[in-house]
Design a protein around this motif. Structure first.
Motif, short mmCIF file in Angstrom:
data_model
loop_
_atom_site.label_atom_id
_atom_site.label_comp_id
_atom_site.label_asym_id
_atom_site.label_seq_id
_atom_site.Cartn_x
_atom_site.Cartn_y
_atom_site.Cartn_z
N TYR A 135 -2.48 -11.66 3.51
CA TYR A 135 -2.09 -10.33 4.00
C TYR A 135 -0.73 -9.93 3.42
CZ TYR A 135 -5.84 -10.20 7.51
OH TYR A 135 -7.06 -10.15 8.14
N ASP A 136 0.21 -10.89 3.38
CA ASP A 136 1.52 -10.61 2.79
C ASP A 136 1.39 -10.26 1.31
OD1 ASP A 136 2.86 -11.03 5.16
OD2 ASP A 136 3.26 -13.15 4.77
N ARG A 137 0.52 -10.98 0.60
CA ARG A 137 0.31 -10.70 -0.82
C ARG A 137 -0.30 -9.31 -1.02
NH1 ARG A 137 -3.11 -15.07 -4.05
NH2 ARG A 137 -1.63 -16.39 -2.92
N SER A 138 -1.19 -8.95 -0.11
CA SER A 138 -1.80 -7.62 -0.17
C SER A 138 -0.75 -6.53 0.00
CB SER A 138 -2.88 -7.50 0.91
OG SER A 138 -3.42 -6.20 0.94
N LYS A 159 -3.47 6.93 -0.27
CA LYS A 159 -4.35 5.76 -0.21
C LYS A 159 -3.53 4.49 -0.01
CE LYS A 159 -8.01 7.67 -3.15
NZ LYS A 159 -8.69 7.54 -4.46
N SER A 160 -2.40 4.41 -0.70
CA SER A 160 -1.55 3.23 -0.57
C SER A 160 -1.01 3.10 0.85
CB SER A 160 -0.41 3.30 -1.58
OG SER A 160 0.42 2.17 -1.49
N ASP A 161 -0.56 4.21 1.43
CA ASP A 161 -0.03 4.18 2.80
C ASP A 161 -1.11 3.77 3.80
OD1 ASP A 161 2.42 4.94 1.84
OD2 ASP A 161 2.18 7.07 2.33
N GLU A 162 -2.33 4.29 3.60
CA GLU A 162 -3.42 3.93 4.51
C GLU A 162 -3.74 2.44 4.41
OE1 GLU A 162 -6.60 6.44 3.33
OE2 GLU A 162 -5.82 8.24 4.34
N ALA A 163 -3.72 1.92 3.19
CA ALA A 163 -4.00 0.49 3.00
C ALA A 163 -2.90 -0.36 3.65
CB ALA A 163 -4.11 0.17 1.52
N LYS A 164 -1.64 0.04 3.49
CA LYS A 164 -0.53 -0.70 4.10
C LYS A 164 -0.68 -0.73 5.62
CE LYS A 164 2.93 0.43 0.56
NZ LYS A 164 4.16 1.19 0.28
N GLU A 165 -0.99 0.41 6.20
CA GLU A 165 -1.12 0.49 7.66
C GLU A 165 -2.26 -0.40 8.15
OE1 GLU A 165 -1.81 3.87 11.17
OE2 GLU A 165 -1.66 4.45 9.05
N ARG A 166 -3.37 -0.39 7.43
CA ARG A 166 -4.52 -1.20 7.82
C ARG A 166 -4.20 -2.69 7.75
NH1 ARG A 166 -7.63 0.64 4.32
NH2 ARG A 166 -7.51 -1.08 2.81
N GLU A 168 -1.22 -4.11 7.79
CA GLU A 168 -0.20 -4.43 8.80
C GLU A 168 -0.85 -4.64 10.16
OE1 GLU A 168 2.81 -5.20 8.91
OE2 GLU A 168 3.84 -4.47 7.11
N ASP A 169 -1.80 -3.78 10.51
CA ASP A 169 -2.49 -3.92 11.80
C ASP A 169 -3.24 -5.25 11.87
OD1 ASP A 169 -1.57 -1.50 12.64
OD2 ASP A 169 -3.40 -0.39 12.16
N LYS A 170 -3.89 -5.62 10.79
CA LYS A 170 -4.62 -6.89 10.78
C LYS A 170 -3.67 -8.07 10.89
CE LYS A 170 -8.73 -5.51 8.17
NZ LYS A 170 -9.58 -5.84 7.01
N LYS A 171 -2.56 -7.98 10.16
CA LYS A 171 -1.58 -9.07 10.20
C LYS A 171 -1.01 -9.23 11.60
CE LYS A 171 2.80 -10.52 8.13
NZ LYS A 171 3.90 -10.13 7.21
N GLN A 172 -0.66 -8.12 12.25
CA GLN A 172 -0.13 -8.19 13.61
C GLN A 172 -1.18 -8.69 14.58
OE1 GLN A 172 1.49 -4.34 14.52
NE2 GLN A 172 3.04 -4.43 12.90
N GLY A 173 -2.43 -8.27 14.38
CA GLY A 173 -3.49 -8.74 15.25
C GLY A 173 -3.72 -10.23 15.11
N GLN A 174 -3.64 -10.74 13.86
CA GLN A 174 -3.78 -12.17 13.63
C GLN A 174 -2.66 -12.94 14.33
OE1 GLN A 174 -6.21 -13.68 12.11
NE2 GLN A 174 -5.40 -15.75 12.07
N SER A 246 -7.92 -6.37 16.80
CA SER A 246 -7.88 -6.74 15.39
C SER A 246 -9.23 -7.29 14.93
CB SER A 246 -6.79 -7.79 15.16
OG SER A 246 -6.82 -8.28 13.84
N GLU A 247 -9.83 -8.16 15.75
CA GLU A 247 -11.13 -8.73 15.39
C GLU A 247 -12.20 -7.65 15.33
OE1 GLU A 247 -14.08 -12.35 16.87
OE2 GLU A 247 -12.20 -11.91 17.92
N LYS A 248 -12.14 -6.68 16.24
CA LYS A 248 -13.11 -5.59 16.24
C LYS A 248 -12.97 -4.75 14.99
CE LYS A 248 -14.61 -1.59 18.94
NZ LYS A 248 -14.36 -0.78 20.16
#
Length: 268
Positions: A135-138, A159-166, A168-174, A246-248
């Motif tokens: 996730y950090d590499r992404s 597109k880049s901002d949307e990808a960053k937000e997505r 980040e949400d996954k990383k925080q959820g993990q 996050s899992e959902k």
């Protein structure tokens, strides 16, 4: 006669030269046309969801073209990512990024970030540490994009901002899932200590409850609000909820899901 012979020899020589030049030009034109065809075919086949065909066309482009090879690597890596072949997709997109002009880097970085993100999703349950690293590499892949490829308020920036937000949400959820697990373990230890200490005072508490019941004369209703919960319980519930969300989201972004991206951006 000699003059006529010389003219005739000159005309024959010019004809041979013209034939040779014409043949070379025809071959060069055919070569360029075939190369351009395979470059365009990878886009058309990708758009029609023929991902294996898009990969073959991109491979043919790489075989034929000595220039703009970043397009071939990008198109092939994008087709591989679309069918879930993330390891070869990573190799091709990283190769594309090394030779792509700065003005076109964002397209490569967005899809390479997508590949890292999906690799992280795959190992999230088995290896949380590797998942966080991916996730950090992404995120870093997106953050290192040059300004030339993402002008302010451009589609690439969006597109880049949307990808960053997505991501980040996954990383925080993990992280929330891990913290929630640790919190559950610590709560279990505390509850065991509490059970041992409460055994000695069980008789006193029973007598106290009887006295309170006689004074109140009515049963108390359970309180479903958070007011009756301790701070540790509130934190545990919050972490658990974030982990479940996050899992959902990860499930929705998989094949057949209706959230996030299920395929990378289209090739050139």
């Amino acid at each position: 006669m000699n003059r006529i012979a010389r003219v005739w020899a000159t005309m024959r020589l010019l004809t041979k030269v013209n034939l040779i030049v014409g043949t070379v030009l025809l071959l060069a034109f055919s070569y360029v046309a075939v190369t351009v065809y395979f470059g365009a075919a990878s886009q058309v086949r990708y758009a029609s969801n023929d991902f294996p065909g898009a990969k073959k066309a991109a491979s043919a482009f790489l075989t034929l073209s000595p220039i703009q090879r970043h397009i071939g690597y990008y198109n092939r890596g994008t087709a591989e990512a679309a069918v879930g072949d993330f390891d070869p997709a990573q190799t091709d997109l990283e190769s594309a990024l090394e030779i792509t002009p700065p003005a076109h880097e964002c397209a490569v970085r967005i899809n390479l970030s997508y590949v890292y993100e999906k690799q992280a999703d795959q190992v999230a349950d088995q290896d949380p540490d590797q998942s966080k690293e991916l996730y950090d590499r992404s995120l870093k892949t997106l953050e290192d994009a040059p300004e030339e490829c993402q002008p302010e308020k451009s589609e690439e920036q969006q597109k880049s901002d949307e990808a960053k937000e997505r991501v980040e949400d996954k990383k925080q959820g993990q992280q929330a899932k891990e913290d929630g697990t640790e919190e559950d373990d610590s709560e279990g230890d505390d509850s065991q200590d509490g059970d041992q200490s409460s055994e000695g005072s069980e008789g006193d508490s029973d007598s106290g409850e009887d006295e309170q019941g006689e004074e109140s004369g009515e049963d108390e209703k359970p309180d479903d609000s958070d007011e009756g919960k301790s701070e540790s319980e509130k934190k545990r519930d919050e972490l658990k909820e974030r982990g479940e969300n996050s899992e959902k989201n990860q499930q929705q972004q998989g094949p057949g899901g209706d959230g996030g991206r299920s395929t990378p951006e289209k090739p050139w």
